[in-house]
Scaffold this active site. Structure first.
Site, PDB file in Angstrom:
ATOM      1  N   ALA A 184      38.393  17.520  23.186  1.00 47.43           N
ATOM      2  CA  ALA A 184      38.442  18.473  24.297  1.00 47.43           C
ATOM      3  C   ALA A 184      37.355  18.163  25.321  1.00 47.43           C
ATOM      4  O   ALA A 184      37.610  18.105  26.527  1.00 47.43           O
ATOM      5  CB  ALA A 184      38.292  19.893  23.763  1.00 47.43           C
ATOM      6  N   LYS A 185      36.142  17.944  24.819  1.00 47.13           N
ATOM      7  CA  LYS A 185      35.029  17.749  25.747  1.00 47.13           C
ATOM      8  C   LYS A 185      35.099  16.406  26.464  1.00 47.13           C
ATOM      9  O   LYS A 185      34.826  16.298  27.649  1.00 47.13           O
ATOM     10  CB  LYS A 185      33.697  17.869  24.985  1.00 47.13           C
ATOM     11  CG  LYS A 185      33.381  19.335  24.656  1.00 47.13           C
ATOM     12  CD  LYS A 185      32.021  19.489  24.019  1.00 47.13           C
ATOM     13  CE  LYS A 185      31.958  18.831  22.668  1.00 47.13           C
ATOM     14  NZ  LYS A 185      30.882  19.284  21.806  1.00 47.13           N
ATOM     15  N   TYR A 239      47.793  21.917  12.442  1.00 45.94           N
ATOM     16  CA  TYR A 239      48.947  22.052  13.359  1.00 45.94           C
ATOM     17  C   TYR A 239      49.954  23.092  12.881  1.00 45.94           C
ATOM     18  O   TYR A 239      50.359  23.962  13.661  1.00 45.94           O
ATOM     19  CB  TYR A 239      49.688  20.717  13.537  1.00 45.94           C
ATOM     20  CG  TYR A 239      49.007  19.665  14.383  1.00 45.94           C
ATOM     21  CD1 TYR A 239      47.811  19.926  15.033  1.00 45.94           C
ATOM     22  CD2 TYR A 239      49.573  18.410  14.524  1.00 45.94           C
ATOM     23  CE1 TYR A 239      47.203  18.939  15.787  1.00 45.94           C
ATOM     24  CE2 TYR A 239      48.965  17.424  15.292  1.00 45.94           C
ATOM     25  CZ  TYR A 239      47.779  17.689  15.914  1.00 45.94           C
ATOM     26  OH  TYR A 239      47.176  16.728  16.665  1.00 45.94           O
ATOM     27  N   LYS A 266      48.573   4.787  30.396  1.00 45.07           N
ATOM     28  CA  LYS A 266      47.781   3.753  31.080  1.00 45.07           C
ATOM     29  C   LYS A 266      48.600   3.104  32.194  1.00 45.07           C
ATOM     30  O   LYS A 266      49.793   2.870  32.042  1.00 45.07           O
ATOM     31  CB  LYS A 266      47.314   2.693  30.072  1.00 45.07           C
ATOM     32  CG  LYS A 266      46.260   3.240  29.102  1.00 45.07           C
ATOM     33  CD  LYS A 266      45.622   2.148  28.300  1.00 45.07           C
ATOM     34  CE  LYS A 266      44.704   2.703  27.216  1.00 45.07           C
ATOM     35  NZ  LYS A 266      43.366   3.075  27.693  1.00 45.07           N
ATOM     36  N   HIS A 321      49.744   3.042  19.275  1.00 44.66           N
ATOM     37  CA  HIS A 321      49.501   2.465  20.604  1.00 44.66           C
ATOM     38  C   HIS A 321      50.211   1.116  20.799  1.00 44.66           C
ATOM     39  O   HIS A 321      50.941   0.913  21.764  1.00 44.66           O
ATOM     40  CB  HIS A 321      48.008   2.265  20.850  1.00 44.66           C
ATOM     41  CG  HIS A 321      47.194   3.527  20.718  1.00 44.66           C
ATOM     42  ND1 HIS A 321      47.695   4.767  21.020  1.00 44.66           N
ATOM     43  CD2 HIS A 321      45.913   3.744  20.325  1.00 44.66           C
ATOM     44  CE1 HIS A 321      46.754   5.681  20.824  1.00 44.66           C
ATOM     45  NE2 HIS A 321      45.668   5.087  20.400  1.00 44.66           N
ATOM     46  N   LYS A 339      38.209  -3.603  15.258  1.00 45.17           N
ATOM     47  CA  LYS A 339      36.958  -2.950  15.669  1.00 45.17           C
ATOM     48  C   LYS A 339      35.818  -3.940  15.438  1.00 45.17           C
ATOM     49  O   LYS A 339      35.924  -4.833  14.572  1.00 45.17           O
ATOM     50  CB  LYS A 339      36.713  -1.724  14.793  1.00 45.17           C
ATOM     51  CG  LYS A 339      37.810  -0.670  14.886  1.00 45.17           C
ATOM     52  CD  LYS A 339      37.408   0.435  15.810  1.00 45.17           C
ATOM     53  CE  LYS A 339      38.508   1.457  15.976  1.00 45.17           C
ATOM     54  NZ  LYS A 339      38.257   2.369  17.094  1.00 45.17           N
ATOM     55  N   ARG A 397      35.814  -6.281  24.256  1.00 49.96           N
ATOM     56  CA  ARG A 397      36.677  -5.108  24.377  1.00 49.96           C
ATOM     57  C   ARG A 397      37.796  -5.469  25.344  1.00 49.96           C
ATOM     58  O   ARG A 397      37.552  -5.806  26.506  1.00 49.96           O
ATOM     59  CB  ARG A 397      35.895  -3.912  24.924  1.00 49.96           C
ATOM     60  CG  ARG A 397      36.799  -2.725  25.193  1.00 49.96           C
ATOM     61  CD  ARG A 397      36.052  -1.444  25.502  1.00 49.96           C
ATOM     62  NE  ARG A 397      37.035  -0.385  25.763  1.00 49.96           N
ATOM     63  CZ  ARG A 397      37.408   0.013  26.968  1.00 49.96           C
ATOM     64  NH1 ARG A 397      36.857  -0.530  28.048  1.00 49.96           N
ATOM     65  NH2 ARG A 397      38.322   0.954  27.108  1.00 49.96           N
ATOM     66  N   ARG A 441      46.898  -7.524  31.448  1.00 45.33           N
ATOM     67  CA  ARG A 441      45.672  -6.972  30.861  1.00 45.33           C
ATOM     68  C   ARG A 441      45.624  -5.476  31.137  1.00 45.33           C
ATOM     69  O   ARG A 441      45.530  -5.052  32.294  1.00 45.33           O
ATOM     70  CB  ARG A 441      44.444  -7.683  31.430  1.00 45.33           C
ATOM     71  CG  ARG A 441      43.186  -7.305  30.666  1.00 45.33           C
ATOM     72  CD  ARG A 441      42.040  -8.260  30.919  1.00 45.33           C
ATOM     73  NE  ARG A 441      41.630  -8.189  32.314  1.00 45.33           N
ATOM     74  CZ  ARG A 441      41.428  -9.241  33.106  1.00 45.33           C
ATOM     75  NH1 ARG A 441      41.597 -10.461  32.651  1.00 45.33           N
ATOM     76  NH2 ARG A 441      41.063  -9.077  34.350  1.00 45.33           N
ATOM     77  N   LYS A 491      50.182 -17.967  33.885  1.00 44.47           N
ATOM     78  CA  LYS A 491      49.555 -19.278  33.743  1.00 44.47           C
ATOM     79  C   LYS A 491      50.656 -20.311  33.905  1.00 44.47           C
ATOM     80  O   LYS A 491      51.690 -20.250  33.251  1.00 44.47           O
ATOM     81  CB  LYS A 491      48.923 -19.386  32.372  1.00 44.47           C
ATOM     82  CG  LYS A 491      47.845 -18.341  32.218  1.00 44.47           C
ATOM     83  CD  LYS A 491      46.840 -18.614  31.144  1.00 44.47           C
ATOM     84  CE  LYS A 491      47.397 -19.142  29.879  1.00 44.47           C
ATOM     85  NZ  LYS A 491      46.417 -19.044  28.789  1.00 44.47           N
TER      86      LYS A 491
HETATM   87  C1  BG6 Z   1      42.157   6.082  19.922  1.00 45.26           C
HETATM   88  C2  BG6 Z   1      41.631   5.578  18.607  1.00 45.26           C
HETATM   89  O1  BG6 Z   1      43.460   6.547  19.776  1.00 45.26           O
HETATM   90  O2  BG6 Z   1      42.126   5.033  20.866  1.00 45.26           O
HETATM   91  C3  BG6 Z   1      40.249   5.004  18.756  1.00 45.26           C
HETATM   92  O3  BG6 Z   1      41.607   6.655  17.672  1.00 45.26           O
HETATM   93  C4  BG6 Z   1      40.186   3.992  19.876  1.00 45.26           C
HETATM   94  O4  BG6 Z   1      39.819   4.416  17.541  1.00 45.26           O
HETATM   95  C5  BG6 Z   1      40.839   4.529  21.138  1.00 45.26           C
HETATM   96  O5  BG6 Z   1      38.834   3.677  20.111  1.00 45.26           O
HETATM   97  C6  BG6 Z   1      40.971   3.446  22.179  1.00 45.26           C
HETATM   98  O6  BG6 Z   1      41.401   3.995  23.377  1.00 45.26           O
HETATM   99  P1  BG6 Z   1      41.135   3.218  24.751  1.00 45.26           P
HETATM  100  O7  BG6 Z   1      41.869   4.029  25.748  1.00 45.26           O
HETATM  101  O8  BG6 Z   1      39.665   3.190  24.933  1.00 45.26           O
HETATM  102  O9  BG6 Z   1      41.703   1.855  24.547  1.00 45.26           O
END
Ligand code: BG6
Length: 484
Positions: free
Chosen positions: A18-19, A131, A192, A250, A336, A341, A370, A380
């Site tokens: 939330a925050k 939930y 996104k 994701h 991770k 990143r 990306r 490419k």
């Molecule tokens: C979340 C995961 O759903 O997505 C996290 O629980 C992860 O572990 C995050 O860090 C990544 O999100 P983004 O938008 O930073 O790629």
């Protein structure tokens, strides 16, 4: 757009999600005029007994992170926080939710100058274990009752269960209380910018239409890397692991958009129908096409059990059994504590048959999208090296958003998705049958990991992950391009 009172209730108002995400997204929507103060009220609900002002101050800390914030920014935050009220109660108490309902009704009455219906949005920024009870309480006590129409919607976020069975159980518990059009399952990757661009890219460009298939594409990678570990979230993470945290939701959502057929129209149901078909066409995962990893030091986290078998890295090859994709590996990779990143989609094309240039092979055509950081797309391709000799070289056509769209702010995923929930657009949300199909793909593998039959390989924090993952990639057909 609909008008009328809009009450947004953030349940779990004092929690992290939330925050860090929900309130900042609401603030940005407010700034852009999507939450007009004559119509909107925001309620925080949680167990902690605090005052309205205490909640406002906590939120303020997340909205004003910069000591040199302008007066305009400070004023805007104050105006936004005037819309926020707090109600305290537990997640299974009728009284708490009756009180919440009373507060919402009071707000609706006070805004009776606004013609129209009453809209109630409940955002569950809560762990999924509560939930069912929260949904029951909302259903019993807080539904929109206005004669003038309107709606009640709930927003939930992963983890939706831990495997097929628990997810189905959760879905049916919620499904008994709310209809599918009232349920918004967030996968923030669908919010996104470059993920939303996938349909446009694929279906509005002649370039891609004839090439996007097994005849031309050799392999597809969908990659997520983070350069930090699970510190501070070890308790949550250890129960779920990287496949449930990132890949099953994701990355699989991204895969659907890369692989799906053209939908009949942009109607949410048409799009989601096509996504489900892709998921249902995925073959069972082969053991030899999975590499798991766990970074050294993961277990040093006091919230992680000493003998944890939880993967913090995984590479999994998925195979889609249909006419378009037979034989093309979709390599999903997430980790991770890696060396960078990044989240990207990498579509690698096959070699050109009958090469006449006889130059040292420099790599294949690739189309890379990306997602983050610094959104970009590039192709490419092989070109003639400028000069007198007939030599070839790899180069790229580059569409970097920062350069191309200077001054344009790309909205945060949550901002977009919350706006969709208010507008009633479910296109970017996960439907119940999609969720089920996604769990069907990964549940057998997850059970083998949970039972300790499949163990993660150790890797160094800050590395590329276990070497076996690169070997799997090569075996799946990926050819590393020089210079990248
Ligand atoms: C979340 C995961 O759903 O997505 C996290 O629980 C992860 O572990 C995050 O860090 C990544 O999100 P983004 O938008 O930073 O790629």
């Amino acid at each position: 757009p609909e008008t009328g009172c809009l009450s947004i209730v953030v349940l779990g108002a004092s929690g992290d999600l939330a925050k860090k995400k929900t309130f900042p997204a609401l603030y940005h929507l407010f700034l852009q005029g999507f939450l007009p103060s004559e119509e909107v009220h925001i309620f925080g609900y949680a167990r902690t007994k605090i005052s309205d002002d205490e909640l406002r101050n906590r939120i303020r800390g997340y909205l004003i992170t910069d000591k040199s914030a302008s007066t305009e920014h400070l004023d805007n935050v104050t105006k936004f926080l005037e819309l926020v009220k707090y109600v305290s109660g537990s997640y299974d108490s009728e009284e708490g939710f009756q009180l919440l309902d009373k507060e919402i009704a009071k707000h609706e009455l006070s805004k009776n100058s606004v013609e129209g219906s009453s809209r109630r949005l409940f955002y569950l920024a809560l762990p999924p274990s509560v939930y069912p009870s929260v949904c029951k309480m909302i259903r019993h006590n807080c539904m929109n009752k206005s004669d003038l129409g309107g709606w009640t919607r709930i927003v939930v976020e992963k983890p939706f269960g831990k495997d097929l069975e628990s997810a189905e159980q959760l879905s049916s518990q919620i499904g008994q209380l709310f209809d599918e059009p009232q349920i918004y399952r967030i996968d923030h990757y669908l919010g996104k910018e470059l993920v939303q661009n996938l349909l446009v890219l694929r279906f509005a460009n002649r370039f891609f239409l004839p090439l996007w298939n097994r005849d031309n594409i050799d392999n597809v990678q969908i990659v997520f890397r983070e350069d930090f570990g699970t510190e501070g979230r070890g308790g949550y993470f250890d129960e779920y692991g990287i496949i449930r945290d990132i890949i099953q939701n994701h990355l699989l959502q991204v895969l659907c958009l890369v692989a799906m057929e053209k939908p009949v129209s942009l109607k949410p149901e048409h799009i989601r129908d096509e996504k489900v078909k892709v998921l249902q066409s995925v073959l069972p995962i082969k053991d030899e096409e999975v590499v798991l990893g766990q970074y050294e030091a993961y277990r040093d986290d006091p919230t992680v059990p000493d003998h944890s078998n939880t993967p913090t890295f995984a590479t999994v090859v998925l195979r889609i059994h249909n006419e378009r994709w037979e034989g093309v590996p979709f390599i999903l990779k997430a980790g991770k504590a890696l060396n960078s990143r990044k989240a990207e989609i990498r579509v690698q094309f096959k070699d050109v048959p009958g090469d006449i240039f006889k130059c040292k092979k420099q790599g294949r055509n690739e189309f890379v999208i990306r997602l983050q950081p610094s959104e970009a797309m590039y192709m490419k391709l092989t070109v003639k090296q400028p000069g007198l000799e007939m030599l070839t070289v790899q180069s790229e056509l580059d569409l970097s958003y920062r350069q191309r769209y200077q001054g344009v702010t790309i909205p945060e995923a949550y901002e977009r998705l919350i706006l969709d929930t208010i507008r009633g657009d479910q296109q970017h949300f996960v439907r119940r049958d999609e969720l089920k199909a996604a769990w069907e793909i990964f549940t057998p593998l997850l059970h083998r990991i949970d039972d300790g039959e499949k163990k993660p390989l150790p890797y160094k924090p800050g590395s590329r992950g276990p070497e076996a993952a690169d070997e799997l990639l090569a075996k799946a057909g990926y050819v590393q391009t020089h210079g990248y």
